[in-house]
Design an enzyme around this catalytic site. Structure first.
Site, PDB file in Angstrom:
ATOM      1  N   GLY A  76      34.696  42.782  26.998  1.00 31.00           N
ATOM      2  CA  GLY A  76      34.634  43.228  25.615  1.00 31.00           C
ATOM      3  C   GLY A  76      35.755  42.630  24.792  1.00 31.00           C
ATOM      4  O   GLY A  76      36.862  42.386  25.292  1.00 31.00           O
TER       5      GLY A  76
ATOM      6  N   GLY B   5      22.014  43.765  28.970  1.00 23.76           N
ATOM      7  CA  GLY B   5      22.640  42.504  29.332  1.00 23.76           C
ATOM      8  C   GLY B   5      22.960  42.450  30.817  1.00 23.76           C
ATOM      9  O   GLY B   5      22.306  43.105  31.635  1.00 23.76           O
TER      10      GLY B   5
ATOM     11  N   ILE C 222      25.350  43.665  32.749  1.00 27.77           N
ATOM     12  CA  ILE C 222      25.699  44.882  33.468  1.00 27.77           C
ATOM     13  C   ILE C 222      24.464  45.734  33.705  1.00 27.77           C
ATOM     14  O   ILE C 222      24.204  46.187  34.828  1.00 27.77           O
ATOM     15  CB  ILE C 222      26.783  45.670  32.710  1.00 27.77           C
ATOM     16  CG1 ILE C 222      28.117  44.907  32.737  1.00 27.77           C
ATOM     17  CG2 ILE C 222      26.958  47.061  33.302  1.00 27.77           C
ATOM     18  CD1 ILE C 222      29.178  45.476  31.840  1.00 27.77           C
TER      19      ILE C 222
ATOM     20  N   ARG D 217      31.916  51.246  25.819  1.00 29.63           N
ATOM     21  CA  ARG D 217      33.126  51.568  25.081  1.00 29.63           C
ATOM     22  C   ARG D 217      32.986  52.986  24.555  1.00 29.63           C
ATOM     23  O   ARG D 217      31.905  53.420  24.155  1.00 29.63           O
ATOM     24  CB  ARG D 217      33.341  50.592  23.903  1.00 29.63           C
ATOM     25  CG  ARG D 217      33.809  49.196  24.308  1.00 29.63           C
ATOM     26  CD  ARG D 217      35.234  49.223  24.816  1.00 29.63           C
ATOM     27  NE  ARG D 217      35.784  47.894  25.066  1.00 29.63           N
ATOM     28  CZ  ARG D 217      35.737  47.258  26.223  1.00 29.63           C
ATOM     29  NH1 ARG D 217      35.144  47.852  27.260  1.00 29.63           N
ATOM     30  NH2 ARG D 217      36.272  46.072  26.368  1.00 29.63           N
TER      31      ARG D 217
ATOM     32  N   HIS E 285      38.678  54.386  32.961  1.00 27.29           N
ATOM     33  CA  HIS E 285      38.254  53.007  32.701  1.00 27.29           C
ATOM     34  C   HIS E 285      38.509  52.113  33.928  1.00 27.29           C
ATOM     35  O   HIS E 285      39.272  51.150  33.895  1.00 27.29           O
ATOM     36  CB  HIS E 285      38.953  52.429  31.476  1.00 27.29           C
ATOM     37  CG  HIS E 285      38.175  51.323  30.820  1.00 27.29           C
ATOM     38  ND1 HIS E 285      38.283  51.022  29.478  1.00 27.29           N
ATOM     39  CD2 HIS E 285      37.266  50.444  31.319  1.00 27.29           C
ATOM     40  CE1 HIS E 285      37.488  50.002  29.189  1.00 27.29           C
ATOM     41  NE2 HIS E 285      36.866  49.635  30.296  1.00 27.29           N
TER      42      HIS E 285
ATOM     43  N   GLY F 164      36.049  50.387  35.529  1.00 24.65           N
ATOM     44  CA  GLY F 164      34.882  49.534  35.750  1.00 24.65           C
ATOM     45  C   GLY F 164      35.143  48.221  36.456  1.00 24.65           C
ATOM     46  O   GLY F 164      34.410  47.832  37.363  1.00 24.65           O
TER      47      GLY F 164
END
Length: 325
Positions: free
Chosen positions: A83, A161, A163, A243, A291, A293
């Site tokens: 991102g 997309g 992911i 997000r 967070h 990931g």
């Protein structure tokens, strides 16, 4: 093989994987590594003047202030992130400075974590742990902490997309009933995942598990609000690995605390870090991670090397592997 002329690269964080630094140095780079953790803008501004490239390995604003301090000789910037909502992309476009980022390589680690959140939220992992800690482990009640299965469910994606497709690929062996997704236009390869393109309202109404994996833009900011949660099933599990800004968190709290939806699994929040007294943390049906990931060594090293190669390509006059615009 080194490039024909040495070049200077500012590294914004001291713990960028060594493999990326070695790659840059092997191609002629002098690496100027900032030492502050968290990164200090004062240190960055003091060290960035005169560099040829910037390797941005944190999430603080990357804007005209940094570009002005670097100088007109700056030839390339890459973030070590998928991102780029913290980057002033129009400013890069105005100055015609190549900007790279590292999507794609993050998809597998994030997909694994997303399925983990689907399971944890759907099967009451956090609520069960809370009951244990309060000495409320129930042994004589058949319907205690009954959860939702992925099997025979409809899994919906907001954004489809890399992911989302990595998650959908994994779900092919989970006996899901249906995969649906919402994007601006239908994707040509959706048949590869047995996925169906649907309007946003349909996504909300039909999903048993709804996974958010879309970029944060002006169009997606606050997309999941009170009206959206009202349209979801009371048995639905909401998962966000994108997000925090895509969600109105007060509305999510209301939806979870009033039973509008069954549970949520969040890897992203607003703000980050989330304050320890945030109301969401008090809910037994909300699983929250800090967070995580991309937090595996394999993915982090891959991200670091992609960011380095973005810079090397730009310095050599070639297109970046993953340009941001």
């Amino acid at each position: 093989m080194s490039v024909s002329k040495a070049f200077k690269v500012l590294i914004s964080h001291p713990t960028v994987p060594v493999a990326a630094l070695q790659l840059l140095r092997s191609r002629g780079a002098e690496t100027i590594v900032c030492q502050s953790v968290p990164p200090s803008q004062d240190e960055i501004l003091a060290k960035v003047a005169g560099v040829d490239a910037i390797y941005w390995a944190h999430y603080q604003p990357l804007n005209a202030v940094i570009l002005d301090a670097a100088g007109s000789q700056l030839r390339a910037v890459s973030t070590m992130s998928s991102g780029i909502d913290f980057v002033d992309v129009p400013e890069f476009q105005r100055r015609q400075i190549p900007l790279g980022h590292t999507p794609g390589v993050v998809k597998n680690a994030v997909a694994d974590l997303a399925i983990g959140l689907m399971l944890a939220a759907g099967r009451n992992f956090h609520a069960g742990r809370c009951d244990i800690e309060k000495s409320q482990w129930v042994t004589e009640q058949i319907d205690w902490l009954m959860g939702q299965e992925i099997r025979d469910s409809t899994v919906g994606f907001f954004g489809f997309g890399g992911i989302s497709q990595a998650i959908a690929k994994r779900l092919q062996s989970w006996d899901v009933a249906k995969i649906i997704y919402t994007t601006r236009t239908r994707l040509a390869n959706d048949a590869d995942y047995k996925a169906e393109h649907v309007p946003f309202e349909c996504l909300l109404q039909e999903s048993d598990f709804l996974v958010v994996a879309a970029p944060l833009t002006d169009q997606t900011r606050g997309k999941f609000d009170a009206e959206a949660f009202k349209l979801m099933k009371r048995s639905a599990i909401f998962v966000n690995v994108a997000r925090g800004g895509l969600v109105q968190q007060k509305d999510l709290h209301t939806a979870l605390s009033t039973g509008q939806i069954f549970a949520a699994g969040l890897d992203v929040t607003t703000p980050e870090p989330l304050p320890a007294d945030d109301p969401l943390l008090k809910l037994p049906n909300c699983v929250i991670l800090p967070h995580l990931g991309t937090q595996t060594w394999k993915t982090t090293v891959e991200m670091s090397l992609l960011a380095a190669n973005n810079i090397i390509n730009a310095i050599e006059g070639k297109p970046m592997i993953r340009p941001a615009y």
